[in-house]
Design a protein around this motif. Structure first.
Motif, PDB file in Angstrom:
ATOM      1  N   VAL A 174       0.639 -29.894  -5.885  1.00 41.38           N
ATOM      2  CA  VAL A 174      -0.825 -29.840  -5.805  1.00 41.38           C
ATOM      3  C   VAL A 174      -1.294 -31.185  -5.276  1.00 41.38           C
ATOM      4  O   VAL A 174      -0.601 -32.191  -5.417  1.00 41.38           O
ATOM      5  N   GLY A 175      -2.472 -31.189  -4.674  1.00 41.90           N
ATOM      6  CA  GLY A 175      -2.980 -32.455  -4.163  1.00 41.90           C
ATOM      7  C   GLY A 175      -4.403 -32.363  -3.681  1.00 41.90           C
ATOM      8  O   GLY A 175      -5.031 -31.297  -3.706  1.00 41.90           O
ATOM      9  N   VAL A 176      -4.904 -33.498  -3.256  1.00 48.50           N
ATOM     10  CA  VAL A 176      -6.252 -33.591  -2.695  1.00 48.50           C
ATOM     11  C   VAL A 176      -6.124 -33.973  -1.233  1.00 48.50           C
ATOM     12  O   VAL A 176      -5.101 -34.494  -0.795  1.00 48.50           O
ATOM     13  N   SER A 177      -7.181 -33.731  -0.475  1.00 50.03           N
ATOM     14  CA  SER A 177      -7.090 -34.002   0.951  1.00 50.03           C
ATOM     15  C   SER A 177      -8.411 -34.500   1.526  1.00 50.03           C
ATOM     16  O   SER A 177      -9.464 -34.386   0.913  1.00 50.03           O
ATOM     17  N   ASP A 178      -8.304 -35.050   2.716  1.00 51.72           N
ATOM     18  CA  ASP A 178      -9.447 -35.465   3.536  1.00 51.72           C
ATOM     19  C   ASP A 178     -10.481 -36.278   2.783  1.00 51.72           C
ATOM     20  O   ASP A 178     -11.622 -35.849   2.591  1.00 51.72           O
ATOM     21  N   GLY A 179     -10.128 -37.438   2.350  1.00 45.19           N
ATOM     22  CA  GLY A 179     -11.102 -38.316   1.711  1.00 45.19           C
ATOM     23  C   GLY A 179     -11.301 -38.050   0.245  1.00 45.19           C
ATOM     24  O   GLY A 179     -12.272 -38.500  -0.341  1.00 45.19           O
ATOM     25  N   TYR A 180     -10.377 -37.324  -0.390  1.00 42.93           N
ATOM     26  CA  TYR A 180     -10.421 -37.107  -1.831  1.00 42.93           C
ATOM     27  C   TYR A 180     -11.753 -36.507  -2.254  1.00 42.93           C
ATOM     28  O   TYR A 180     -12.480 -37.059  -3.035  1.00 42.93           O
ATOM     29  N   GLY A 181     -12.063 -35.346  -1.700  1.00 42.22           N
ATOM     30  CA  GLY A 181     -13.332 -34.687  -1.920  1.00 42.22           C
ATOM     31  C   GLY A 181     -13.727 -34.446  -3.360  1.00 42.22           C
ATOM     32  O   GLY A 181     -14.901 -34.297  -3.659  1.00 42.22           O
ATOM     33  N   LEU A 182     -12.777 -34.412  -4.269  1.00 42.79           N
ATOM     34  CA  LEU A 182     -13.144 -34.211  -5.669  1.00 42.79           C
ATOM     35  C   LEU A 182     -13.899 -35.418  -6.215  1.00 42.79           C
ATOM     36  O   LEU A 182     -14.620 -35.312  -7.190  1.00 42.79           O
ATOM     37  N   LEU A 183     -13.721 -36.574  -5.611  1.00 39.67           N
ATOM     38  CA  LEU A 183     -14.354 -37.787  -6.096  1.00 39.67           C
ATOM     39  C   LEU A 183     -15.682 -38.096  -5.401  1.00 39.67           C
ATOM     40  O   LEU A 183     -16.477 -38.858  -5.902  1.00 39.67           O
ATOM     41  N   LYS A 184     -15.904 -37.512  -4.220  1.00 40.60           N
ATOM     42  CA  LYS A 184     -17.088 -37.831  -3.438  1.00 40.60           C
ATOM     43  C   LYS A 184     -17.997 -36.607  -3.312  1.00 40.60           C
ATOM     44  O   LYS A 184     -17.560 -35.545  -2.905  1.00 40.60           O
ATOM     45  N   ASN A 185     -19.227 -36.772  -3.605  1.00 40.53           N
ATOM     46  CA  ASN A 185     -20.253 -35.751  -3.356  1.00 40.53           C
ATOM     47  C   ASN A 185     -19.928 -34.372  -3.915  1.00 40.53           C
ATOM     48  O   ASN A 185     -20.426 -33.369  -3.443  1.00 40.53           O
ATOM     49  N   LYS A 186     -19.045 -34.294  -4.875  1.00 42.19           N
ATOM     50  CA  LYS A 186     -18.665 -33.034  -5.518  1.00 42.19           C
ATOM     51  C   LYS A 186     -18.148 -31.988  -4.542  1.00 42.19           C
ATOM     52  O   LYS A 186     -18.232 -30.803  -4.789  1.00 42.19           O
ATOM     53  N   LYS A 187     -17.645 -32.409  -3.385  1.00 43.58           N
ATOM     54  CA  LYS A 187     -17.004 -31.477  -2.460  1.00 43.58           C
ATOM     55  C   LYS A 187     -15.587 -31.243  -2.948  1.00 43.58           C
ATOM     56  O   LYS A 187     -14.904 -32.154  -3.378  1.00 43.58           O
ATOM     57  N   ILE A 188     -15.138 -30.022  -2.852  1.00 45.00           N
ATOM     58  CA  ILE A 188     -13.792 -29.699  -3.278  1.00 45.00           C
ATOM     59  C   ILE A 188     -12.892 -29.714  -2.042  1.00 45.00           C
ATOM     60  O   ILE A 188     -13.224 -29.134  -1.019  1.00 45.00           O
ATOM     61  N   SER A 189     -11.774 -30.383  -2.142  1.00 46.00           N
ATOM     62  CA  SER A 189     -10.805 -30.436  -1.064  1.00 46.00           C
ATOM     63  C   SER A 189      -9.425 -30.550  -1.701  1.00 46.00           C
ATOM     64  O   SER A 189      -9.083 -31.588  -2.257  1.00 46.00           O
ATOM     65  N   TYR A 190      -8.629 -29.495  -1.641  1.00 45.85           N
ATOM     66  CA  TYR A 190      -7.356 -29.488  -2.343  1.00 45.85           C
ATOM     67  C   TYR A 190      -6.315 -28.667  -1.599  1.00 45.85           C
ATOM     68  O   TYR A 190      -6.644 -27.920  -0.674  1.00 45.85           O
ATOM     69  N   GLN A 191      -5.069 -28.816  -2.038  1.00 47.94           N
ATOM     70  CA  GLN A 191      -3.971 -28.016  -1.507  1.00 47.94           C
ATOM     71  C   GLN A 191      -3.004 -27.689  -2.631  1.00 47.94           C
ATOM     72  O   GLN A 191      -2.852 -28.462  -3.565  1.00 47.94           O
ATOM     73  N   VAL A 192      -2.359 -26.536  -2.537  1.00 42.80           N
ATOM     74  CA  VAL A 192      -1.290 -26.135  -3.441  1.00 42.80           C
ATOM     75  C   VAL A 192      -0.164 -25.552  -2.593  1.00 42.80           C
ATOM     76  O   VAL A 192      -0.422 -24.959  -1.543  1.00 42.80           O
ATOM     77  N   GLY A 193       1.056 -25.747  -3.037  1.00 44.13           N
ATOM     78  CA  GLY A 193       2.170 -25.234  -2.256  1.00 44.13           C
ATOM     79  C   GLY A 193       3.383 -24.945  -3.106  1.00 44.13           C
ATOM     80  O   GLY A 193       3.528 -25.450  -4.224  1.00 44.13           O
ATOM     81  N   ILE A 194       4.253 -24.115  -2.569  1.00 41.51           N
ATOM     82  CA  ILE A 194       5.538 -23.826  -3.203  1.00 41.51           C
ATOM     83  C   ILE A 194       6.581 -23.815  -2.090  1.00 41.51           C
ATOM     84  O   ILE A 194       6.325 -23.294  -1.001  1.00 41.51           O
ATOM     85  N   SER A 195       7.715 -24.463  -2.366  1.00 38.44           N
ATOM     86  CA  SER A 195       8.737 -24.629  -1.335  1.00 38.44           C
ATOM     87  C   SER A 195      10.132 -24.513  -1.919  1.00 38.44           C
ATOM     88  O   SER A 195      10.334 -24.697  -3.115  1.00 38.44           O
ATOM     89  N   LEU A 196      11.075 -24.264  -1.038  1.00 34.41           N
ATOM     90  CA  LEU A 196      12.491 -24.299  -1.363  1.00 34.41           C
ATOM     91  C   LEU A 196      13.125 -25.421  -0.558  1.00 34.41           C
ATOM     92  O   LEU A 196      12.772 -25.623   0.603  1.00 34.41           O
ATOM     93  N   SER A 197      14.041 -26.146  -1.181  1.00 32.98           N
ATOM     94  CA  SER A 197      14.742 -27.199  -0.459  1.00 32.98           C
ATOM     95  C   SER A 197      16.237 -26.931  -0.512  1.00 32.98           C
ATOM     96  O   SER A 197      16.747 -26.287  -1.432  1.00 32.98           O
ATOM     97  N   HIS A 198      16.916 -27.435   0.510  1.00 37.06           N
ATOM     98  CA  HIS A 198      18.362 -27.239   0.651  1.00 37.06           C
ATOM     99  C   HIS A 198      18.941 -28.565   1.122  1.00 37.06           C
ATOM    100  O   HIS A 198      18.578 -29.058   2.187  1.00 37.06           O
ATOM    101  N   TYR A 199      19.826 -29.177   0.322  1.00 36.64           N
ATOM    102  CA  TYR A 199      20.383 -30.487   0.654  1.00 36.64           C
ATOM    103  C   TYR A 199      21.552 -30.364   1.617  1.00 36.64           C
ATOM    104  O   TYR A 199      22.350 -29.441   1.539  1.00 36.64           O
ATOM    105  N   THR A 200      21.639 -31.338   2.538  1.00 38.09           N
ATOM    106  CA  THR A 200      22.683 -31.357   3.560  1.00 38.09           C
ATOM    107  C   THR A 200      23.837 -32.261   3.132  1.00 38.09           C
ATOM    108  O   THR A 200      23.790 -32.882   2.077  1.00 38.09           O
ATOM    109  N   LEU A 201      24.847 -32.371   3.991  1.00 39.74           N
ATOM    110  CA  LEU A 201      26.017 -33.207   3.701  1.00 39.74           C
ATOM    111  C   LEU A 201      25.667 -34.676   3.486  1.00 39.74           C
ATOM    112  O   LEU A 201      26.295 -35.364   2.720  1.00 39.74           O
TER     113      LEU A 201
END
Length: 190
Positions: free
Chosen positions: A34-61
């Protein structure tokens, strides 16, 4: 005497090479962030700006990793006393190069580049606003790349805390082409 020397040598070798089975080639993990984006909108002017993601990773040699996943990003733009949401759903496929780790192999610094493809929706597809104004920007396909700096630290042998800073560059978007993301995540090694 030879027995004790052999035991001491074995213990020293184990201690010097102990990495707690971390980043074994072929090892996989699932992560949520989870995270915030573009100038941390949650802190400024009550604009909401966020991201959520789910990923798979695979390690190499060489202890680097391939990452593939999906991410949802939303930003609210102010219009009078209302807000207009812009949402993006993207799929990601990228490679992360580990350029530093500590001696104990429990902190890793990586840099990554990913390809992104997805879809962008403005105001949930509604063109007309309540005051009669009409949005001229269109929903559509987007694509581009993301540059990422990531810190991974092991909390436990199978649980990793992630901190990432990303710059997404998306073409086909009706709004900004550049989006800065800062976030936290947790990964579980399968």
């Amino acid at each position: 005497m030879k027995k004790w020397i052999a035991i001491i040598i074995c213990l020293v070798l184990i201690i010097l090479h102990a990495e707690a089975q971390r980043r074994i080639p072929g090892q996989r993990g699932i992560q949520a962030s989870v995270g915030v984006s573009d100038g941390y909108g949650l802190l400024k002017n009550k604009k909401i700006s966020y991201q959520v993601g789910i990923s798979l990773s695979h390690y190499t040699l060489n202890k680097n990793k391939w990452l593939y996943g999906v991410e949802y990003w939303e930003k609210q733009y102010c219009y009078g006393n209302r807000s207009i949401p812009v949402s993006q759903l993207t799929a990601e496929y990228g490679y992360y190069y580990t350029f530093w780790s500590n001696w104990g192999k429990d902190i890793f610094l990586s840099g990554g580049i990913s390809g992104l493809a997805g879809y962008e929706v403005l105001n949930w597809g509604k063109k007309e606003l309540p005051d009669g104004a009409t949005l001229t920007d269109k929903n559509g396909l987007i694509g581009g790349t993301a540059l990422t700096f990531e810190i991974e630290t092991y909390v436990y042998d199978r649980i990793i805390l992630l901190i990432h800073i990303r710059e997404r560059i998306l073409f086909g978007s009706s709004i900004n082409k550049f989006h800065h993301l800062t976030g936290l995540g947790i990964k579980y090694i399968l």
